[in-house]
Design a protein around this motif. Sequence first.
Motif, PDB file in Angstrom:
ATOM      1  N   SER A  25      11.339  28.835  10.487  1.00  0.00           N
ATOM      2  CA  SER A  25       9.899  28.428  10.236  1.00  0.00           C
ATOM      3  C   SER A  25       9.522  29.556   9.106  1.00  0.00           C
ATOM      4  CB  SER A  25       8.879  28.632  11.527  1.00  0.00           C
ATOM      5  OG  SER A  25       7.543  28.589  10.939  1.00  0.00           O
ATOM      6  N   PHE A  26       9.931  30.811   9.183  1.00  0.00           N
ATOM      7  CA  PHE A  26       9.688  31.908   8.275  1.00  0.00           C
ATOM      8  C   PHE A  26      10.294  31.638   7.089  1.00  0.00           C
ATOM      9  CE2 PHE A  26      10.200  35.799   6.033  1.00  0.00           C
ATOM     10  CZ  PHE A  26       9.302  36.179   5.925  1.00  0.00           C
ATOM     11  N   ARG A  27      11.388  31.300   7.157  1.00  0.00           N
ATOM     12  CA  ARG A  27      12.409  30.950   5.927  1.00  0.00           C
ATOM     13  C   ARG A  27      11.987  29.776   5.130  1.00  0.00           C
ATOM     14  NH1 ARG A  27      18.074  31.167   4.082  1.00  0.00           N
ATOM     15  NH2 ARG A  27      17.849  30.330   1.995  1.00  0.00           N
ATOM     16  N   ASN A  28      11.434  28.555   5.946  1.00  0.00           N
ATOM     17  CA  ASN A  28      10.691  27.386   5.296  1.00  0.00           C
ATOM     18  C   ASN A  28       9.659  27.955   4.270  1.00  0.00           C
ATOM     19  OD1 ASN A  28      12.637  25.346   5.890  1.00  0.00           O
ATOM     20  ND2 ASN A  28      11.517  24.907   7.846  1.00  0.00           N
ATOM     21  N   TRP A  29       8.843  28.738   5.127  1.00  0.00           N
ATOM     22  CA  TRP A  29       7.538  29.311   4.328  1.00  0.00           C
ATOM     23  C   TRP A  29       7.762  29.957   3.390  1.00  0.00           C
ATOM     24  CZ3 TRP A  29       5.725  34.350   4.091  1.00  0.00           C
ATOM     25  CH2 TRP A  29       4.467  34.594   3.592  1.00  0.00           C
ATOM     26  N   TRP A  30       8.760  31.082   3.452  1.00  0.00           N
ATOM     27  CA  TRP A  30       9.397  31.904   2.337  1.00  0.00           C
ATOM     28  C   TRP A  30       9.724  30.954   0.909  1.00  0.00           C
ATOM     29  CZ3 TRP A  30       9.396  37.120   1.667  1.00  0.00           C
ATOM     30  CH2 TRP A  30      10.370  37.469   0.755  1.00  0.00           C
ATOM     31  N   GLU A  31      10.433  30.014   1.440  1.00  0.00           N
ATOM     32  CA  GLU A  31      11.266  29.298   0.064  1.00  0.00           C
ATOM     33  C   GLU A  31      10.069  28.566  -0.468  1.00  0.00           C
ATOM     34  OE1 GLU A  31      13.864  29.583  -0.901  1.00  0.00           O
ATOM     35  OE2 GLU A  31      14.918  30.583   0.658  1.00  0.00           O
ATOM     36  N   VAL A  32       8.744  28.087   0.201  1.00  0.00           N
ATOM     37  CA  VAL A  32       7.783  27.353  -0.454  1.00  0.00           C
ATOM     38  C   VAL A  32       6.991  28.333  -1.088  1.00  0.00           C
ATOM     39  CG1 VAL A  32       5.582  26.066   0.144  1.00  0.00           C
ATOM     40  CG2 VAL A  32       7.662  25.636   1.538  1.00  0.00           C
ATOM     41  N   CYS A  33       6.559  29.460  -0.660  1.00  0.00           N
ATOM     42  CA  CYS A  33       5.775  30.397  -1.446  1.00  0.00           C
ATOM     43  C   CYS A  33       6.348  31.114  -2.593  1.00  0.00           C
ATOM     44  CB  CYS A  33       5.467  31.714  -0.263  1.00  0.00           C
ATOM     45  SG  CYS A  33       4.364  31.139   0.989  1.00  0.00           S
ATOM     46  N   HIS A  34       7.835  31.033  -2.662  1.00  0.00           N
ATOM     47  CA  HIS A  34       8.668  31.691  -3.725  1.00  0.00           C
ATOM     48  C   HIS A  34       9.255  30.646  -4.504  1.00  0.00           C
ATOM     49  CE1 HIS A  34       8.078  35.186  -0.673  1.00  0.00           C
ATOM     50  NE2 HIS A  34       7.996  35.866  -2.062  1.00  0.00           N
ATOM     51  N   GLY A  35       8.864  29.274  -4.319  1.00  0.00           N
ATOM     52  CA  GLY A  35       9.315  28.447  -5.350  1.00  0.00           C
ATOM     53  C   GLY A  35      10.817  28.328  -5.183  1.00  0.00           C
ATOM     54  N   GLY A  36      11.369  28.600  -4.015  1.00  0.00           N
ATOM     55  CA  GLY A  36      12.993  28.475  -3.663  1.00  0.00           C
ATOM     56  C   GLY A  36      13.416  27.089  -3.405  1.00  0.00           C
ATOM     57  N   ASP A  37      14.643  27.365  -2.683  1.00  0.00           N
ATOM     58  CA  ASP A  37      15.366  26.316  -2.136  1.00  0.00           C
ATOM     59  C   ASP A  37      14.449  25.346  -1.059  1.00  0.00           C
ATOM     60  OD1 ASP A  37      17.311  24.113  -1.619  1.00  0.00           O
ATOM     61  OD2 ASP A  37      18.694  25.555  -1.688  1.00  0.00           O
ATOM     62  N   ARG A  38      13.996  24.371  -1.158  1.00  0.00           N
ATOM     63  CA  ARG A  38      13.519  23.719  -0.015  1.00  0.00           C
ATOM     64  C   ARG A  38      14.513  22.819   0.943  1.00  0.00           C
ATOM     65  NH1 ARG A  38       7.406  21.886  -1.336  1.00  0.00           N
ATOM     66  NH2 ARG A  38       6.806  23.579  -2.576  1.00  0.00           N
ATOM     67  N   ASP A  39      15.807  22.832   0.309  1.00  0.00           N
ATOM     68  CA  ASP A  39      16.920  22.254   1.128  1.00  0.00           C
ATOM     69  C   ASP A  39      17.883  23.148   1.877  1.00  0.00           C
ATOM     70  OD1 ASP A  39      15.977  19.447   0.351  1.00  0.00           O
ATOM     71  OD2 ASP A  39      16.938  19.726  -1.566  1.00  0.00           O
ATOM     72  N   TRP A  40      17.459  24.350   1.804  1.00  0.00           N
ATOM     73  CA  TRP A  40      18.519  25.429   2.155  1.00  0.00           C
ATOM     74  C   TRP A  40      18.970  25.036   3.649  1.00  0.00           C
ATOM     75  CZ3 TRP A  40      17.530  28.456   6.745  1.00  0.00           C
ATOM     76  CH2 TRP A  40      16.445  28.165   7.360  1.00  0.00           C
ATOM     77  N   LEU A  41      17.960  24.627   4.463  1.00  0.00           N
ATOM     78  CA  LEU A  41      18.435  24.465   5.976  1.00  0.00           C
ATOM     79  C   LEU A  41      19.660  23.357   5.912  1.00  0.00           C
ATOM     80  CD1 LEU A  41      18.543  25.094   8.972  1.00  0.00           C
ATOM     81  CD2 LEU A  41      16.474  23.425   9.188  1.00  0.00           C
ATOM     82  N   ALA A  42      19.610  22.339   5.220  1.00  0.00           N
ATOM     83  CA  ALA A  42      20.398  20.935   5.228  1.00  0.00           C
ATOM     84  C   ALA A  42      22.127  21.545   4.844  1.00  0.00           C
ATOM     85  CB  ALA A  42      19.966  20.171   4.414  1.00  0.00           C
ATOM     86  N   LYS A  43      21.553  22.464   3.375  1.00  0.00           N
ATOM     87  CA  LYS A  43      22.988  22.887   2.816  1.00  0.00           C
ATOM     88  C   LYS A  43      23.581  24.161   3.928  1.00  0.00           C
ATOM     89  CE  LYS A  43      21.044  22.626  -1.710  1.00  0.00           C
ATOM     90  NZ  LYS A  43      20.324  23.376  -2.705  1.00  0.00           N
ATOM     91  N   LEU A  44      22.618  24.905   4.640  1.00  0.00           N
ATOM     92  CA  LEU A  44      23.210  25.675   5.495  1.00  0.00           C
ATOM     93  C   LEU A  44      24.103  25.222   6.673  1.00  0.00           C
ATOM     94  CD1 LEU A  44      23.284  28.779   6.421  1.00  0.00           C
ATOM     95  CD2 LEU A  44      21.089  28.191   7.799  1.00  0.00           C
ATOM     96  N   LEU A  45      23.530  24.132   7.068  1.00  0.00           N
ATOM     97  CA  LEU A  45      24.081  23.468   8.297  1.00  0.00           C
ATOM     98  C   LEU A  45      25.200  22.785   8.004  1.00  0.00           C
ATOM     99  CD1 LEU A  45      20.864  21.971   9.866  1.00  0.00           C
ATOM    100  CD2 LEU A  45      22.423  23.954  10.748  1.00  0.00           C
TER     101      LEU A  45
END
Length: 77
Positions: A25-45
């Motif tokens: 949850s925090f990482r999703n929020w972080w990525e959205v707030c910082h214009g980051g990678d919204r697909d980070w979880l799928a890539k990680l898995l």
Amino acid sequence: MTRRGQPIVFFDVDETLITAKSMVSFRNWWEVCHGGDRDWLAKLLRTATGRAEQNRASYRAFAGVPGREFLAAGRRW
């Protein structure tokens, strides 16, 4: 053991205190707030094997973030 003044990050990974997966949850929020990678979880898995490796890879995303900034982000989250 940490040195005095060294920041510590805490995540409730087994939903003991909150019902959301706090790290995700925090990482999703972080990525959205910082214009980051919204697909980070799928890539990680797809790339990390096992929970320990997934956790380490996720935590690495915050390497170099100043403790003060990270703490403020936690409060906003």
